[in-house]
Design a protein around this motif. Structure first.
Motif, mmCIF file in Angstrom:
data_model
loop_
_atom_site.group_PDB
_atom_site.id
_atom_site.type_symbol
_atom_site.label_atom_id
_atom_site.label_comp_id
_atom_site.label_asym_id
_atom_site.label_seq_id
_atom_site.Cartn_x
_atom_site.Cartn_y
_atom_site.Cartn_z
ATOM 1 N N ASP A 136 -1.558 -6.499 -3.179
ATOM 2 C CA ASP A 136 -1.344 -5.379 -2.280
ATOM 3 C C ASP A 136 -1.292 -5.864 -0.827
ATOM 4 O OD1 ASP A 136 -1.232 -2.952 -1.012
ATOM 5 O OD2 ASP A 136 -3.162 -2.244 -1.736
ATOM 6 N N GLU A 138 -0.152 -4.305 1.721
ATOM 7 C CA GLU A 138 -0.534 -3.224 2.636
ATOM 8 C C GLU A 138 -2.021 -3.285 2.981
ATOM 9 O OE1 GLU A 138 -0.925 1.631 2.745
ATOM 10 O OE2 GLU A 138 0.249 0.705 1.145
ATOM 11 N N GLN A 157 3.504 -0.207 4.868
ATOM 12 C CA GLN A 157 4.134 0.133 3.583
ATOM 13 C C GLN A 157 5.618 -0.215 3.607
ATOM 14 O OE1 GLN A 157 3.389 4.278 2.788
ATOM 15 N NE2 GLN A 157 1.221 3.961 2.377
ATOM 16 N N CYS A 161 7.490 -2.740 1.050
ATOM 17 C CA CYS A 161 8.637 -2.272 0.241
ATOM 18 C C CYS A 161 9.876 -3.139 0.444
ATOM 19 C CB CYS A 161 8.972 -0.838 0.578
ATOM 20 S SG CYS A 161 7.778 0.348 -0.050
#
Length: 166
Positions: A136, A138, A157, A161
């Motif tokens: 992760d 983020e 984010q 992405c």
């Protein structure tokens, strides 16, 4: 670790940064994090590049201090001056030319920063200085820079992405 370093060498940070920055939403996300949260965009791109390769600094490498000093002493003053001249450059061709040259110097300083960060990852940091990147990005970046505002988290984010895994 040799294969990881070979992978990093085959994917130069400068080329990654140019390609990644051009993706939809990445430039705006980086600039928001820079202006709103004081995030160094070159370090942010470096951390994204490392994450792409499944790596993260296992701590705060000592060598980052010298790179941050370069940014503070060279890149930030150039950026500040370029931004300060924006309105005047719109009215005066001479000032516009000076601003363009300052922008070129700023870009050269950023490229030098990215080269130093790549060197740090390839040659300076021992294998123990890396850990497996968290899945992760983020949360990793939000924690690193103590990001809490909704806009900041949305910007991170966006970066996650747009980041293609290898």
């Amino acid at each position: 670790m040799a294969s990881l370093r070979a992978g990093l060498a085959a994917d130069p940070l400068w080329e990654f940064a140019l390609s990644f920055y051009a993706r939809p939403g990445v430039e705006a996300a980086c600039l928001l994090l820079q202006d709103d949260a004081g995030v160094d965009v070159c370090e942010l791109l470096w951390r994204c590049w490392l994450h792409r390769h499944g790596l993260a600094p296992a701590g705060e490498p000592d060598e980052l201090a010298a790179i941050r000093h370069w940014q503070d002493e060279v890149t930030v003053p150039l950026r500040t001056l370029r931004r300060r001249l924006k309105a005047q450059a719109a009215q005066d061709p001479g000032t516009a030319e000076v601003r363009r040259r300052i922008q070129q110097a700023e870009l050269a300083a950023e490229r030098e920063t990215l080269l130093r960060l790549q060197h740090l990852a390839l040659r300076t940091m021992p294998p123990s200085a890396f850990s497996a990147a968290t899945p992760d990005l983020e949360n990793s970046l939000a924690s690193r820079w103590k990001l809490q505002k909704k806009e900041q988290l949305l910007a991170v984010q966006t970066l996650e992405c747009q980041l293609d895994p290898l």
